[in-house]
Design an enzyme around this catalytic site. Structure first.
Site, PDB file in Angstrom:
ATOM      1  CE  LYS A 181       7.384  -9.005   6.057  1.00 19.87           C
ATOM      2  NZ  LYS A 181       6.732  -8.988   5.220  1.00 19.87           N
TER       3      LYS A 181
HETATM    4  C1  LIG Z   1      11.967  -5.054   6.029  1.00 20.64           C
HETATM    5  C2  LIG Z   1      10.630  -5.057   5.454  1.00 20.64           C
HETATM    6  N1  LIG Z   1       9.775  -4.233   5.452  1.00 20.64           N
HETATM    7  C3  LIG Z   1       8.891  -3.633   4.342  1.00 20.64           C
HETATM    8  C4  LIG Z   1       7.937  -4.480   4.175  1.00 20.64           C
HETATM    9  C5  LIG Z   1       6.953  -4.688   2.497  1.00 20.64           C
HETATM   10  O1  LIG Z   1       6.441  -5.338   3.947  1.00 20.64           O
HETATM   11  P1  LIG Z   1       4.543  -5.598   2.456  1.00 20.64           P
HETATM   12  O2  LIG Z   1       5.091  -7.359   1.873  1.00 20.64           O
HETATM   13  O3  LIG Z   1       3.809  -5.982   3.265  1.00 20.64           O
HETATM   14  O4  LIG Z   1       4.577  -4.825   1.660  1.00 20.64           O
HETATM   15  C6  LIG Z   1       8.703  -6.423   3.900  1.00 20.64           C
HETATM   16  C7  LIG Z   1       8.444  -7.100   2.703  1.00 20.64           C
HETATM   17  O5  LIG Z   1       8.423  -7.811   2.486  1.00 20.64           O
HETATM   18  C8  LIG Z   1       9.710  -6.520   4.675  1.00 20.64           C
HETATM   19  O6  LIG Z   1      11.149  -7.271   4.399  1.00 20.64           O
END
Ligand SMILES: Cc1ncc(COP(=O)(O)O)c(C=O)c1O
Length: 414
Positions: A181
């Site tokens: 990210k």
């Molecule tokens: C668009 C989107 N929202 C939310 C998330 C969730 O984030 P996390 O991996 O920190 O749970 C992801 C991750 O994979 C994502 O790609």
């Protein structure tokens, strides 16, 4: 070596931060770095209603739980997404309703209006690949129907829309500090509440969550070290080191296999441990620089593909886009990805399925194939090019040249 994934934001100072946290084990229970991270976030967004979690999906889940959804309550979100967005809705007892996407790969406004029913409780607005959604239109519609707006800023920390920071528009916003990210603590996330009326119920839920286990925290702290070493020797066995470390659970996976079937791993949701907050803090300090680099590489790609009709890319529609990855569409996306790999360039495949990752069970996710034609079309053609700090401008140019050369080769064959 060009690598879009595997701790793509990782630099030497991040490595040293991880090492120091491994050394100062007795500090793990404290909140020194969490407090600093909170202060930085609060100053950045001029809002101190920030709560930290061990992932973005933990943040979304605990917030949705605080809404006390009833059977049949619906949450609207876009297709062309990750199961990490759908699962928190399912875990909180809600029903995901999928809109199609527009040319910015974000929620399509007309499709949104069609999906609103009397049972709609919230809309999740994804800012795919760091490209801001048309949030002003969405807010207008949400207001008309008294629906909550949740900004998904997992890809978009630091992005702006019409010069306003993404995350400050909706009732709440959540962020991810996952390994791929905008900033990374391997696993991590945050929720920011903009609407005070939602605070009390949320805080009641938040106070009940736990710290993650010591082993889980250790696993995340080892990630920067193992990936740094393995990437340095990727073509000389590093690939197998990574594979082996994952097999024996020394390295975590970004999304566990059970999540493909809507199940919740037991380490979600948890608080963000202080040692991981230290990693996120170190990265947050570099946010502007990381995003400037991403924008610069995006400009290189845009320049290269300007006159090409075989490569479809998103027109630069808002200056505030941060380009977490640079998406293009190509009828030979898979072949280009393979050819790039042979030349030591690992390109990305977000989202080659309407709900990623590959292997996600569409029935469990309540998605009927054929429902959202644009999202499915884009998923069949998308390829993501790296914009991360470990990819230099010269390497980005090489990636662009490879994509362009691929087409010439094909024409030549005909
Ligand atoms: C668009 C989107 N929202 C939310 C998330 C969730 O984030 P996390 O991996 O920190 O749970 C992801 C991750 O994979 C994502 O790609």
């Amino acid at each position: 070596m060009v690598h879009i994934s595997l701790s793509p934001n990782l630099e030497k100072d991040d490595l040293l931060t991880a090492l120091s946290r491994l050394f100062f084990v007795w500090e793990w229970k404290g909140s020194k770095y969490l407090n600093k991270l909170k202060k930085m976030f609060a100053d950045y967004f001029a809002n101190d209603s920030i709560y930290f979690f061990n992932s973005g999906r933990s943040a979304l889940f605990v917030f949705l739980k605080s809404l006390h959804l009833k059977i049949g309550d619906e949450v609207i979100m876009q297709s062309f997404t990750c199961n990490a967005v759908v699962n928190p809705i399912l875990w909180a007892g809600g029903k995901p309703m999928y809109t199609d996407i527009d040319e910015t790969f974000n929620l399509d406004i007309q499709s949104l209006e069609k999906n609103i029913t009397q049972n709609t409780k919230a809309i999740i607005v994804q800012n795919t690949f760091g490209i801001p959604a048309r949030i002003d239109k969405i807010l207008e519609i949400a207001k008309k129907h008294s629906i909550l707006v949740i900004e998904d800023c997992a890809h978009a920390l630091g992005a702006t829309y019409k010069k306003q920071k993404v995350g400050t528009f909706g009732d709440v916003a959540f962020f991810s500090f996952g390994r791929d990210k905008v900033i990374s603590s391997v696993y991590g996330g945050a929720l920011m509440i903009n609407n005070d009326l939602l605070k009390k119920n949320f805080e009641n839920e938040y106070k009940n969550i736990q710290r993650p286990s010591v082993f889980w925290t250790l696993q995340q702290l080892l990630h920067p070290l193992i990936t740094y070493v393995a990437l340095g020797m990727y073509n000389f066995g590093g690939k197998y080191v990574l594979f082996g470390a994952q097999k024996i659970h020394l390295l975590s996976k970004a999304v566990s296999k059970i999540e493909n079937f809507g199940k919740k791993p037991q380490y979600l949701p948890c608080f963000l441990p202080d040692s991981l907050a230290a990693l996120a803090l170190n990265q947050f300090k570099k946010l502007d620089n990381l995003n400037l680099h991403r924008r610069n590489l995006a400009r290189i790609y845009e320049k290269n593909f300007k006159d090409r009709d075989d490569v479809l890319y998103i027109e630069h529609y808002d200056e505030g886009t941060i380009w977490l990855r640079y998406p293009i569409m190509h009828s030979d996306a898979d072949k280009i990805k393979k050819e790039a790999e042979l030349r030591g360039m690992i390109l990305g495949d977000w989202y080659r399925e309407v709900i990623a990752p590959d292997g996600t069970n569409m029935e469990t996710m309540n998605y009927q194939l054929g429902k959202n034609k644009t999202a499915e079309y884009v998923a069949s053609k998308v390829l993501n090019l790296p914009t991360n700090i470990r990819t230099s401008q010269m390497e980005a140019q090489e990636v662009a040249s490879l994509v362009k050369a691929y087409n010439w080769k094909q024409q030549f064959k005909k």
